[in-house]
Motif scaffolding. Structure first.
Motif, short mmCIF file in Angstrom:
data_model
loop_
_atom_site.label_atom_id
_atom_site.label_comp_id
_atom_site.label_asym_id
_atom_site.label_seq_id
_atom_site.Cartn_x
_atom_site.Cartn_y
_atom_site.Cartn_z
N LEU A 102 -18.01 16.71 -4.01
CA LEU A 102 -17.24 15.81 -4.88
C LEU A 102 -15.75 16.12 -4.78
CD1 LEU A 102 -17.19 13.60 -7.02
CD2 LEU A 102 -17.54 15.38 -8.76
N THR A 103 -15.40 17.39 -4.78
CA THR A 103 -13.99 17.78 -4.66
C THR A 103 -13.42 17.32 -3.32
OG1 THR A 103 -14.37 19.72 -6.05
CG2 THR A 103 -12.39 19.72 -4.67
N PHE A 104 -14.18 17.51 -2.27
CA PHE A 104 -13.74 17.11 -0.93
C PHE A 104 -13.54 15.60 -0.86
CE2 PHE A 104 -15.10 15.63 3.34
CZ PHE A 104 -14.06 16.16 4.10
N ALA A 105 -14.50 14.83 -1.38
CA ALA A 105 -14.43 13.37 -1.34
C ALA A 105 -13.22 12.87 -2.12
CB ALA A 105 -15.71 12.76 -1.90
N ALA A 106 -13.00 13.44 -3.30
CA ALA A 106 -11.87 13.01 -4.13
C ALA A 106 -10.54 13.35 -3.45
CB ALA A 106 -11.95 13.68 -5.50
N THR A 107 -10.47 14.52 -2.84
CA THR A 107 -9.22 14.96 -2.22
C THR A 107 -8.82 14.06 -1.05
OG1 THR A 107 -9.63 17.26 -2.85
CG2 THR A 107 -8.06 16.87 -1.06
N ILE A 108 -9.74 13.85 -0.11
CA ILE A 108 -9.37 13.03 1.05
C ILE A 108 -9.20 11.57 0.66
CG2 ILE A 108 -10.45 14.61 2.68
CD1 ILE A 108 -12.75 12.64 3.00
N GLY A 109 -9.89 11.12 -0.39
CA GLY A 109 -9.70 9.76 -0.85
C GLY A 109 -8.31 9.54 -1.43
N VAL A 110 -7.87 10.48 -2.25
CA VAL A 110 -6.53 10.38 -2.86
C VAL A 110 -5.46 10.48 -1.78
CG1 VAL A 110 -4.89 11.55 -4.37
CG2 VAL A 110 -7.25 11.20 -5.13
N VAL A 111 -5.63 11.42 -0.86
CA VAL A 111 -4.65 11.57 0.22
C VAL A 111 -4.60 10.29 1.07
CG1 VAL A 111 -4.10 12.82 2.34
CG2 VAL A 111 -4.83 14.07 0.31
N GLY A 112 -5.75 9.73 1.38
CA GLY A 112 -5.79 8.50 2.17
C GLY A 112 -5.08 7.35 1.48
N PHE A 113 -5.32 7.20 0.17
CA PHE A 113 -4.66 6.14 -0.59
C PHE A 113 -3.15 6.35 -0.59
CE2 PHE A 113 -2.96 4.13 -4.36
CZ PHE A 113 -3.60 2.89 -4.38
N ALA A 114 -2.72 7.60 -0.79
CA ALA A 114 -1.28 7.90 -0.82
C ALA A 114 -0.62 7.58 0.52
CB ALA A 114 -1.07 9.36 -1.19
N VAL A 115 -1.30 7.93 1.62
CA VAL A 115 -0.75 7.64 2.95
C VAL A 115 -0.54 6.14 3.13
CG1 VAL A 115 -1.27 7.67 5.42
CG2 VAL A 115 -1.64 9.72 4.04
N LEU A 116 -1.54 5.35 2.75
CA LEU A 116 -1.43 3.90 2.89
C LEU A 116 -0.36 3.34 1.97
CD1 LEU A 116 -5.22 2.91 3.10
CD2 LEU A 116 -3.56 2.98 4.97
N ALA A 117 -0.31 3.81 0.73
CA ALA A 117 0.66 3.29 -0.25
C ALA A 117 2.09 3.61 0.14
CB ALA A 117 0.34 3.85 -1.63
N ILE A 118 2.31 4.80 0.70
CA ILE A 118 3.68 5.25 1.00
C ILE A 118 4.16 4.74 2.35
CG2 ILE A 118 5.13 7.28 1.43
CD1 ILE A 118 3.30 8.79 -0.58
N TRP A 119 3.31 4.83 3.37
CA TRP A 119 3.76 4.54 4.73
C TRP A 119 3.27 3.22 5.31
CZ3 TRP A 119 2.52 9.89 3.82
CH2 TRP A 119 3.65 10.72 3.84
N VAL A 120 2.36 2.54 4.61
CA VAL A 120 1.88 1.24 5.13
C VAL A 120 2.27 0.17 4.13
CG1 VAL A 120 -0.13 -0.05 6.02
CG2 VAL A 120 0.00 2.45 6.33
N ASN A 121 1.39 -0.21 3.21
CA ASN A 121 1.75 -1.14 2.14
C ASN A 121 0.68 -1.08 1.05
OD1 ASN A 121 -0.36 -3.26 2.80
ND2 ASN A 121 0.88 -3.41 4.67
N MET A 122 1.02 -1.55 -0.13
CA MET A 122 0.12 -1.46 -1.27
C MET A 122 -1.09 -2.37 -1.13
SD MET A 122 1.06 0.94 -3.23
CE MET A 122 -0.18 0.58 -4.48
N LEU A 123 -0.92 -3.52 -0.47
CA LEU A 123 -2.05 -4.43 -0.29
C LEU A 123 -3.17 -3.72 0.48
CD1 LEU A 123 -3.43 -7.19 -0.45
CD2 LEU A 123 -2.19 -7.84 1.63
#
Length: 307
Positions: A102-123
């Motif tokens: 659960l910790t692993f899934a949450a961590t990589i999920g949050v990191v993945g979302f942050a990467v997309l939000a910051i360097w790609v786009n919010m959509l």
């Protein structure tokens, strides 16, 4: 009586191997998803995709897809322990604890979302999050156990990557991107039902209402055959609407006929390994189909790298 989790806790490793965590992400599945996402990016642009967009988009989509896969492992751990195909996965084998997963899934999920939000786009970030919820929550926690149409309805989440690739580049949803989603969406039932036919006894033992368990193997074979015909028709649409050219038309037609041949054999002249062979071919078919879209896009209109 000790719970199943408590029993497994006696065998947990003090230090899990990195391969156990990699297994949680279902890397082979994620790789195929990333191929479809990459093709979605390329088809959205007349030029090669700048690495400043391509790299973070693939990383973000990959991490969030891996997170969804890890949640799938977590939720299905008791089912996996009852099926020969999944018995050696990290959770049922005792390699990892539910808390670690659960910790692993949450961590990589949050990191993945942050990467997309910051360097790609919010959509793209929110669409990827929606597909994560669709697979990890709606499909894994509810649909998989509720209806034999689980893979049909839940397959929409797995069909999203081409759309995510497209929006990574354009920041908008386009009908062509939806068409790519339709291809993967229609491909998913015959792909997965072929495996379900091969592993019907396993699914029955685990009490999962897959179509071969609830409606019988022969009915499932008929559904596979009909879906394969439908897939062949949908695969013609990129050429019909002007999205792709003759290279794609010829190649995709060959692949559709080949896949239909497997479906015909599975229905009318099966051997012991026909269902599993069809399942394996379907993976290469989707990969080749999107490779054809990519080749056609650049062979018909050659471009030079930019960015």
């Amino acid at each position: 009586m000790a719970s199943a989790d408590e029993a497994l806790a006696q065998t947990y490793k003090k230090q899990a191997n990195w391969r156990d965590y990699l297994t949680l992400t279902k890397p082979n599945v994620v790789l195929l998803l990333l191929v479809t996402a990459l093709v979605g990016m390329c088809l959205a642009s007349p030029t090669w995709i700048a690495w400043q967009i391509m790299v973070p988009a693939l990383i973000g989509i990959g991490l969030m897809s891996g997170s969804a896969a890890a949640v799938n492992h977590l939720v299905d751990r008791h089912i996996d322990a009852r099926m020969a195909r999944t018995l050696r996965r990290p959770l049922p084998s005792g390699a990892l604890s539910p808390k670690r997963v659960l910790t692993f899934a949450a961590t990589i999920g949050v990191v993945g979302f942050a990467v997309l939000a910051i360097w790609v786009n919010m959509l793209t970030a929110w669409l990827t999050f929606a597909s994560l919820i669709g697979y990890a929550m709606v499909y894994t926690m509810y649909l998989k156990r509720a209806t034999p149409q689980n893979i049909v309805i839940g397959g929409l989440a797995g069909a999203a990557p081409p759309l995510l690739g497209w929006t990574s580049v354009t920041n908008e949803i386009h009908p062509f991107a939806i068409l790519l989603v339709m291809i993967v969406f229609t491909w998913t039932p015959p792909h997965f039902w072929a495996l379900a036919v091969h592993r019907a006894k396993d699914y029955a033992k685990a009490e999962i209402p897959m179509l071969p368990v609830t409606h019988g193997v022969e009915f499932t074979k008929t559904c596979i055959f009909l879906y394969t015909i439908l897939l062949g028709i949908i695969c013609l649409l990129p050429y019909i609407v002007g999205m792709s050219g003759i290279v794609y038309l010829i190649g995709s037609s060959i692949l559709s006929i080949w896949f239909l041949g497997y479906a015909w054999k599975l229905k009318f002249a099966p051997t012991k390994h026909t269902a599993f062979n069809m399942f394996k071919f379907s993976i290469w078919q989707l990969f080749a189909l999107f490779a054809l879209l990519l080749a056609d896009h650049y062979l018909v209109s050659p471009v030079l790298p930019v960015g």
